[in-house]
Design a protein around this motif. Structure first.
Motif, PDB file in Angstrom:
ATOM      1  N   LEU A  78       0.840  -1.199   0.000  1.00 51.48           N
ATOM      2  CA  LEU A  78       0.000   0.000   0.000  1.00 51.48           C
ATOM      3  C   LEU A  78       0.878   1.253   0.000  1.00 51.48           C
ATOM      4  CD1 LEU A  78      -2.952   0.933   0.102  1.00 51.48           C
ATOM      5  CD2 LEU A  78      -2.776   0.904   2.585  1.00 51.48           C
ATOM      6  N   SER A  79       1.910   1.249   0.802  1.00 51.82           N
ATOM      7  CA  SER A  79       2.838   2.386   0.848  1.00 51.82           C
ATOM      8  C   SER A  79       3.536   2.571  -0.497  1.00 51.82           C
ATOM      9  CB  SER A  79       3.858   2.158   1.961  1.00 51.82           C
ATOM     10  OG  SER A  79       4.826   3.158   1.958  1.00 51.82           O
ATOM     11  N   ARG A  80       3.958   1.469  -1.085  1.00 50.69           N
ATOM     12  CA  ARG A  80       4.634   1.524  -2.387  1.00 50.69           C
ATOM     13  C   ARG A  80       3.697   2.057  -3.467  1.00 50.69           C
ATOM     14  NH1 ARG A  80       4.864  -2.512  -5.837  1.00 50.69           N
ATOM     15  NH2 ARG A  80       6.306  -2.249  -7.519  1.00 50.69           N
ATOM     16  N   TYR A  81       2.468   1.586  -3.471  1.00 46.75           N
ATOM     17  CA  TYR A  81       1.486   2.066  -4.440  1.00 46.75           C
ATOM     18  C   TYR A  81       1.185   3.550  -4.241  1.00 46.75           C
ATOM     19  CZ  TYR A  81       0.292  -2.481  -6.487  1.00 46.75           C
ATOM     20  OH  TYR A  81       0.305  -3.660  -7.178  1.00 46.75           O
ATOM     21  N   GLN A  82       1.143   3.991  -2.988  1.00 44.55           N
ATOM     22  CA  GLN A  82       0.900   5.415  -2.732  1.00 44.55           C
ATOM     23  C   GLN A  82       2.044   6.254  -3.288  1.00 44.55           C
ATOM     24  OE1 GLN A  82      -1.992   6.898  -1.289  1.00 44.55           O
ATOM     25  NE2 GLN A  82      -0.971   8.585  -2.333  1.00 44.55           N
ATOM     26  N   ASP A  83       3.273   5.777  -3.131  1.00 46.35           N
ATOM     27  CA  ASP A  83       4.422   6.497  -3.687  1.00 46.35           C
ATOM     28  C   ASP A  83       4.328   6.603  -5.207  1.00 46.35           C
ATOM     29  OD1 ASP A  83       5.452   6.773  -1.131  1.00 46.35           O
ATOM     30  OD2 ASP A  83       6.924   5.150  -1.351  1.00 46.35           O
ATOM     31  N   ILE A  84       3.931   5.508  -5.859  1.00 46.35           N
ATOM     32  CA  ILE A  84       3.788   5.524  -7.314  1.00 46.35           C
ATOM     33  C   ILE A  84       2.675   6.481  -7.722  1.00 46.35           C
ATOM     34  CG2 ILE A  84       3.198   4.147  -9.356  1.00 46.35           C
ATOM     35  CD1 ILE A  84       4.429   1.715  -7.854  1.00 46.35           C
ATOM     36  N   LEU A  85       1.544   6.428  -7.028  1.00 47.03           N
ATOM     37  CA  LEU A  85       0.420   7.312  -7.333  1.00 47.03           C
ATOM     38  C   LEU A  85       0.820   8.768  -7.167  1.00 47.03           C
ATOM     39  CD1 LEU A  85      -2.549   7.551  -8.148  1.00 47.03           C
ATOM     40  CD2 LEU A  85      -3.129   7.406  -5.716  1.00 47.03           C
TER      41      LEU A  85
END
Length: 182
Positions: free
Chosen positions: A99-106
């Motif tokens: 979730l943290s990684r996806y937030q960074d990408i977003l």
């Protein structure tokens, strides 16, 4: 040698490989990767942001220690959760880290251009993140027999997942219509 595959039902979005194709062509004809030249060539040929495509490519992490399969998460049934549970066996923090990684990408994609492919990637990220949030809350509430937590999942989080999946579907349809017009 460069190939594109539509694995497991052909869900591959081939435009997502344009950055790789442009880089491979640069290396084949120029003998080396020149990031600045690839960026310029990509903008001229594809009318897009090369770096945004590279960031969007991080949606599918193939790092074997912490691999996430975005299509498997997208299609994983939230009640059965076979993929979900499989990842927790190896790393109990897997979904929080994802979730943290996806937030960074977003966050990185939100600062970029708004071409159709990148917009679709943002919709995919929103859908995946909504599923992770709902699944985390569902799993926790169920394990604790928390009826108000389960009600929150039903009343708040599941509608968010449905909205995110609907937006993803509409984005995909708009993307295909735009491709047909080209």
């Amino acid at each position: 040698f460069f190939t594109l595959w539509g694995d497991d039902g052909g869900y591959c979005e081939y435009d997502s490989a344009l950055a790789g194709l442009c880089c491979a062509a640069e290396m084949a004809y120029g003998g080396q990767e020149d990031g600045e030249r690839v960026e310029k060539r990509f903008r001229a040929i594809c009318d897009g942001d090369y770096n945004a495509y590279l960031v969007a490519g991080d949606l599918q992490n193939n790092d074997t220690d912490n691999a996430i399969n975005a299509p498997a998460l997208l299609w994983d049934d939230p009640l059965l959760g076979m993929y979900w549970e499989d990842k927790l066996i190896d790393n109990p923090q897997f979904w929080d880290e994802s979730l943290s990684r996806y937030q960074d990408i977003l966050d990185a994609l939100s600062n970029g251009e708004n071409d159709q492919s990148i917009a679709h990637a943002r919709h995919l990220l929103n859908a995946l993140m909504a599923k992770i949030n709902a699944q985390n809350a569902l799993t926790t509430a169920y394990a604790q027999n928390d009826k108000s937590g389960l009600a929150n999942v039903k009343d708040e989080l599941i509608p968010k997942v449905i909205d995110a999946l609907t937006a993803l579907q509409e984005s995909g349809a708009a993307f295909l219509r735009a491709k047909d017009e080209d």
